[in-house]
Design an enzyme around this catalytic site. Sequence first.
Site, PDB file in Angstrom:
ATOM      1  N   GLU A   1       0.305   5.201   0.638  1.00  0.00           N
ATOM      2  CA  GLU A   1      -0.655   6.198   1.118  1.00  0.00           C
ATOM      3  C   GLU A   1      -0.282   7.601   0.654  1.00  0.00           C
ATOM      4  O   GLU A   1       0.781   7.832   0.071  1.00  0.00           O
ATOM      5  CB  GLU A   1      -0.745   6.111   2.649  1.00  0.00           C
ATOM      6  CG  GLU A   1      -1.267   4.751   3.082  1.00  0.00           C
ATOM      7  CD  GLU A   1      -1.554   4.641   4.562  1.00  0.00           C
ATOM      8  OE1 GLU A   1      -1.076   5.503   5.348  1.00  0.00           O
ATOM      9  OE2 GLU A   1      -2.263   3.686   4.938  1.00  0.00           O
TER      10      GLU A   1
ATOM     11  N   CYS B   1     -10.818  -3.350  -4.565  1.00  0.00           N
ATOM     12  CA  CYS B   1      -9.833  -4.331  -5.049  1.00  0.00           C
ATOM     13  C   CYS B   1     -10.520  -5.628  -5.482  1.00  0.00           C
ATOM     14  O   CYS B   1     -10.086  -6.259  -6.449  1.00  0.00           O
ATOM     15  CB  CYS B   1      -8.773  -4.590  -3.984  1.00  0.00           C
ATOM     16  SG  CYS B   1      -7.657  -3.183  -3.779  1.00  0.00           S
TER      17      CYS B   1
ATOM     18  N   ASN C   1       0.838  -1.198   0.000  1.00  0.00           N
ATOM     19  CA  ASN C   1       0.000   0.000   0.000  1.00  0.00           C
ATOM     20  C   ASN C   1       0.870   1.244   0.000  1.00  0.00           C
ATOM     21  O   ASN C   1       1.939   1.292   0.611  1.00  0.00           O
ATOM     22  CB  ASN C   1      -1.010  -0.006   1.148  1.00  0.00           C
ATOM     23  CG  ASN C   1      -0.425  -0.218   2.517  1.00  0.00           C
ATOM     24  OD1 ASN C   1       0.636  -0.820   2.672  1.00  0.00           O
ATOM     25  ND2 ASN C   1      -1.102   0.253   3.527  1.00  0.00           N
TER      26      ASN C   1
ATOM     27  N   CYS D   1     -10.273  -5.038  -0.034  1.00  0.00           N
ATOM     28  CA  CYS D   1     -11.396  -4.099   0.083  1.00  0.00           C
ATOM     29  C   CYS D   1     -12.322  -4.275  -1.127  1.00  0.00           C
ATOM     30  O   CYS D   1     -11.994  -4.981  -2.089  1.00  0.00           O
ATOM     31  CB  CYS D   1     -10.882  -2.658   0.169  1.00  0.00           C
ATOM     32  SG  CYS D   1     -10.372  -1.968  -1.423  1.00  0.00           S
TER      33      CYS D   1
ATOM     34  N   GLU E   1      -3.021  -4.643  -3.148  1.00  0.00           N
ATOM     35  CA  GLU E   1      -3.546  -5.519  -4.204  1.00  0.00           C
ATOM     36  C   GLU E   1      -3.607  -4.780  -5.535  1.00  0.00           C
ATOM     37  O   GLU E   1      -3.315  -5.341  -6.598  1.00  0.00           O
ATOM     38  CB  GLU E   1      -4.961  -6.011  -3.863  1.00  0.00           C
ATOM     39  CG  GLU E   1      -5.067  -6.793  -2.587  1.00  0.00           C
ATOM     40  CD  GLU E   1      -5.377  -5.920  -1.380  1.00  0.00           C
ATOM     41  OE1 GLU E   1      -4.773  -4.832  -1.258  1.00  0.00           O
ATOM     42  OE2 GLU E   1      -6.201  -6.328  -0.566  1.00  0.00           O
TER      43      GLU E   1
ATOM     44  N   CYS F   1      -4.083   0.636  -2.617  1.00  0.00           N
ATOM     45  CA  CYS F   1      -3.993  -0.619  -1.861  1.00  0.00           C
ATOM     46  C   CYS F   1      -2.890  -1.512  -2.445  1.00  0.00           C
ATOM     47  O   CYS F   1      -2.574  -1.424  -3.646  1.00  0.00           O
ATOM     48  CB  CYS F   1      -5.303  -1.390  -1.937  1.00  0.00           C
ATOM     49  SG  CYS F   1      -6.634  -0.730  -0.930  1.00  0.00           S
TER      50      CYS F   1
HETATM   51  N1  THU Z   1      -5.265  -1.605   2.460  1.00  0.00           N
HETATM   52  C1  THU Z   1      -4.683  -2.415   1.529  1.00  0.00           C
HETATM   53  O1  THU Z   1      -3.600  -2.104   1.020  1.00  0.00           O
HETATM   54  N2  THU Z   1      -5.317  -3.551   1.192  1.00  0.00           N
HETATM   55  C2  THU Z   1      -6.435  -4.032   1.802  1.00  0.00           C
HETATM   56  O2  THU Z   1      -6.908  -5.084   1.464  1.00  0.00           O
HETATM   57  C3  THU Z   1      -7.060  -3.250   2.864  1.00  0.00           C
HETATM   58  C4  THU Z   1      -6.552  -1.872   3.043  1.00  0.00           C
HETATM   59  C5  THU Z   1      -4.545  -0.403   2.898  1.00  0.00           C
HETATM   60  C6  THU Z   1      -5.108   0.902   2.470  1.00  0.00           C
HETATM   61  C7  THU Z   1      -4.573   1.825   3.553  1.00  0.00           C
HETATM   62  O3  THU Z   1      -3.249   2.211   3.202  1.00  0.00           O
HETATM   63  C8  THU Z   1      -4.497   0.943   4.781  1.00  0.00           C
HETATM   64  O4  THU Z   1      -4.506  -0.375   4.311  1.00  0.00           O
HETATM   65  C9  THU Z   1      -5.621   1.140   5.772  1.00  0.00           C
HETATM   66  O5  THU Z   1      -6.841   1.052   5.162  1.00  0.00           O
END
Ligand code: THU
Length: 131
Positions: free
Chosen positions: A46, A91, A44, A88, A57, A55
């Site tokens: 941000e 994704c 991920n 999520c 994925e 994300c």
């Molecule tokens: N996140 C992912 O990278 N993948 C997931 O399946 C769930 C959420 C990340 C997004 C954000 O940077 C952090 O997790 C919190 O939501």
Amino acid sequence: MRVTDRELINMASAAKEHSYSPYSRFPVGAAVEAADGSVYTGCNVENSAFGATLCAEAVALTAAVAAGHRKFRRIAIISDGINYCVPCGTCRQMLCEFSPEIEVLASRADGRYVSYPLAELLPRAFGKEQF
Ligand code: THU
């Protein structure tokens, strides 16, 4: 050559180490296996404008698509959390675009995992056949 579930999870875990997640402090790693057995990883990424966050994925999947892949067999996802890390909603939809039958390995920090067919995580999905 086909990596084992454990190897795919380890690759996701290694990618997690590159996570840029100063806001959530929730590092995530993912590793997607293409139909030919090649693996692409992501973490991920941000952003201070939270909505611009990517994300793990999505990063792994789009890297694979950009390399020319269109079909995928498995994706492993792992965080540092005690719960199995599932993708999520966005994704799930992104994965469904290319491989509605992909197997999702949702892993926990201790390395235990559960496997779900995507269709179980995204039933009655919207797809191009509905255009
Ligand atoms: N996140 C992912 O990278 N993948 C997931 O399946 C769930 C959420 C990340 C997004 C954000 O940077 C952090 O997790 C919190 O939501």
